[in-house]
Scaffold this motif. Structure first.
Motif, mmCIF file in Angstrom:
data_model
loop_
_atom_site.group_PDB
_atom_site.id
_atom_site.type_symbol
_atom_site.label_atom_id
_atom_site.label_comp_id
_atom_site.label_asym_id
_atom_site.label_seq_id
_atom_site.Cartn_x
_atom_site.Cartn_y
_atom_site.Cartn_z
ATOM 1 N N ASP A 87 20.869 -0.751 -14.343
ATOM 2 C CA ASP A 87 21.634 -0.721 -13.102
ATOM 3 C C ASP A 87 20.672 -0.540 -11.927
ATOM 4 O OD1 ASP A 87 23.379 -0.310 -11.013
ATOM 5 O OD2 ASP A 87 24.350 1.450 -11.888
ATOM 6 N N ASN A 136 20.368 -8.448 -9.117
ATOM 7 C CA ASN A 136 20.064 -7.027 -9.244
ATOM 8 C C ASN A 136 18.898 -6.609 -8.353
ATOM 9 O OD1 ASN A 136 22.120 -6.670 -11.049
ATOM 10 N ND2 ASN A 136 20.817 -6.396 -12.848
ATOM 11 N N ASP A 150 26.720 -1.469 1.714
ATOM 12 C CA ASP A 150 27.930 -2.145 1.247
ATOM 13 C C ASP A 150 27.483 -3.328 0.403
ATOM 14 O OD1 ASP A 150 29.678 -0.452 2.675
ATOM 15 O OD2 ASP A 150 29.377 -1.636 4.494
ATOM 16 N N TRP A 151 28.089 -3.487 -0.760
ATOM 17 C CA TRP A 151 27.595 -4.508 -1.690
ATOM 18 C C TRP A 151 28.729 -5.054 -2.535
ATOM 19 C CZ3 TRP A 151 23.487 -7.422 -2.796
ATOM 20 C CH2 TRP A 151 23.427 -8.036 -4.050
ATOM 21 N N LYS A 152 28.691 -6.375 -2.717
ATOM 22 C CA LYS A 152 29.601 -7.007 -3.662
ATOM 23 C C LYS A 152 28.874 -8.165 -4.321
ATOM 24 C CE LYS A 152 34.259 -8.947 -4.151
ATOM 25 N NZ LYS A 152 35.510 -9.331 -3.437
ATOM 26 N N ARG A 154 28.286 -10.373 -8.496
ATOM 27 C CA ARG A 154 28.933 -10.863 -9.719
ATOM 28 C C ARG A 154 28.880 -9.873 -10.877
ATOM 29 N NH1 ARG A 154 26.051 -16.225 -11.368
ATOM 30 N NH2 ARG A 154 27.506 -15.990 -13.142
ATOM 31 N N ARG A 156 28.173 -6.257 -11.075
ATOM 32 C CA ARG A 156 28.460 -4.819 -11.089
ATOM 33 C C ARG A 156 29.610 -4.529 -10.113
ATOM 34 N NH1 ARG A 156 27.476 -0.799 -8.251
ATOM 35 N NH2 ARG A 156 26.369 0.446 -9.834
ATOM 36 N N THR A 157 30.149 -3.328 -10.214
ATOM 37 C CA THR A 157 31.220 -2.943 -9.307
ATOM 38 C C THR A 157 30.694 -2.872 -7.878
ATOM 39 O OG1 THR A 157 30.713 -0.630 -9.787
ATOM 40 C CG2 THR A 157 32.504 -1.650 -11.048
ATOM 41 N N PRO A 158 31.536 -3.136 -6.883
ATOM 42 C CA PRO A 158 31.093 -3.101 -5.487
ATOM 43 C C PRO A 158 30.682 -1.697 -5.045
ATOM 44 C CG PRO A 158 33.170 -4.286 -5.709
ATOM 45 C CD PRO A 158 32.923 -3.602 -7.016
ATOM 46 N N LEU A 159 29.899 -1.649 -3.984
ATOM 47 C CA LEU A 159 29.502 -0.394 -3.356
ATOM 48 C C LEU A 159 30.016 -0.379 -1.923
ATOM 49 C CD1 LEU A 159 25.750 -0.236 -4.484
ATOM 50 C CD2 LEU A 159 27.656 1.065 -5.466
ATOM 51 N N GLN A 160 30.458 0.785 -1.486
ATOM 52 C CA GLN A 160 30.924 0.927 -0.108
ATOM 53 C C GLN A 160 30.306 2.184 0.489
ATOM 54 O OE1 GLN A 160 35.222 0.901 -0.196
ATOM 55 N NE2 GLN A 160 35.317 -1.336 -0.273
#
Length: 360
Positions: A87, A136, A150-152, A154, A156-160
């Motif tokens: 990860d 990654n 903030d991340w989205k 394919r 991994r789960t998104p980050l906010q």
């Protein structure tokens, strides 16, 4: 020019005695080898990451943190960190902690890995190896440079509004090498970010790696990071030293025949076709110096010297021979004619200073 050692952490029986070291013995031997590397004046010690037998190197940051506590100067690196199955958030955090504990003596090498079953063990699909490496690393690069992410994507789960802690030491992330044996996409990735490119440079002929490095240098300049000659290039290699070539080949052959990736191969064929060097100190010097002829001036040369069930005593003897008879000559010869504008190998201190100049 930086010189160092890398290990893959294989757990292999001694071909002379048939004795298989315990996992603890192999791990502690690796620490002893790292300490010897610093003692003889090497600049870098690097460990691989494997999650399958016959290896013990499944947790590089744990191993390197232990080594950091017992060393003072040597740079600690990986060879490689699996960017595909780890990860990116955990990589960002683990290496930032290590960076703080080791006073900045840390960098890392990203790689996809060469063991197919590892992917499903970590819930990944090997068919997505290149896309995983690209996505990654894009996230890891962002995590180390932005405090609120903030991340989205394919995979991994998104980050906010996520903040990776601790933040990089002195605001400067560890230097990243992108390691590859065969993939031009990884050379392109290294060039895009202005990172280093590490060509493993073992097993395959020089011409193959020359093409990858030329691609990286060309694309590095294309992305505006500097001239091709200013790109950060690292090379692998493998050596065994004897008083003369006959003695060296005789003594090394059991370890060559005992190494999984070489099993069934002919040592003489590999000596002729690949960078593997088995011979006298002068033969090791002469062959290593040809690397600059093939690839131009470069920044980091790492050697593998502990594979195939080689006992710790033999490895330490090899390092003493290298430190006394080979390393001083290589340092001197690689410095001759090196253009002033070709960068030195990366260090935390130099990168912090460069960041300070850029901010002014």
């Amino acid at each position: 020019m930086q010189f160092g050692l890398f290990t893959v952490g294989d757990l292999t029986a001694d071909p002379h005695t048939g004795r298989l070291p315990t996992e603890q013995e192999r791990a502690r031997a690796t620490v002893a080898i790292a300490r010897k590397a610093e003692e003889i004046g090497l600049d870098v010690f690097a460990t691989g990451e494997h999650h399958n037998p016959p290896f013990v190197s499944s947790s590089p940051t744990t191993l390197l943190a232990y080594i950091a506590a017992q060393t003072e100067r040597i740079i600690l690196s990986t060879s490689t960190t699996l960017i595909t199955t780890n990860d990116p958030v955990k990589i960002a955090e683990d290496f930032a902690v290590l960076q703080h504990l080791a006073d900045g003596r840390v960098d890392l090498m990203m790689g996809r890995g060469n063991t197919g079953p590892v992917y499903p063990w970590f819930g990944k699909d090997i068919r997505q190896g290149i896309p995983l490496a690209i996505e990654n690393y894009a996230l890891l690069h962002k995590l180390w440079r932005e405090e609120s992410v903030d991340w989205k994507g394919r995979f991994r789960t998104p980050l906010q509004g996520f903040t990776s802690v601790p933040r990089p030491l002195d605001g400067v992330p560890p230097f990243v090498w992108h390691g590859s044996i065969r993939s031009p996409e990884i050379a392109e990735q290294a060039a895009y970010y202005g990172d280093g490119f590490f060509a493993n440079h073992i097993f395959w002929p020089t011409d193959h790696f020359r093409k990858l490095i030329e691609l990286y240098r060309t694309r590095y300049a294309h992305y505006g990071h500097g001239r091709p000659e200013q790109a950060q290039v690292g090379l692998g290699g493998q050596i065994f030293i004897g008083k003369n070539s006959q003695e060296a080949v005789r003594d090394y052959r059991p370890y060559f025949d005992n190494t999984g990736v070489y099993r069934g191969a002919v040592l003489e064929d590999y000596l002729e076709a690949t960078p593997l060097t088995v011979g006298s100190p002068q033969q090791v010097i002469d062959k290593t110096l040809t690397f600059r002829e093939h690839f131009g001036d470069y920044q980091r040369q790492l050697f593998m010297m502990d594979n195939g069930g080689m006992p710790l005593k033999v490895v330490l003897e090899q390092l003493d021979l290298f430190g006394e008879h080979v390393l001083p000559v290589l340092r001197k010869e690689f410095a001759v004619g090196r253009p002033a504008d070709v960068p030195a190998g990366p260090t935390h201190g130099a990168r912090v200073a460069a960041a300070g100049r850029a901010a002014r």
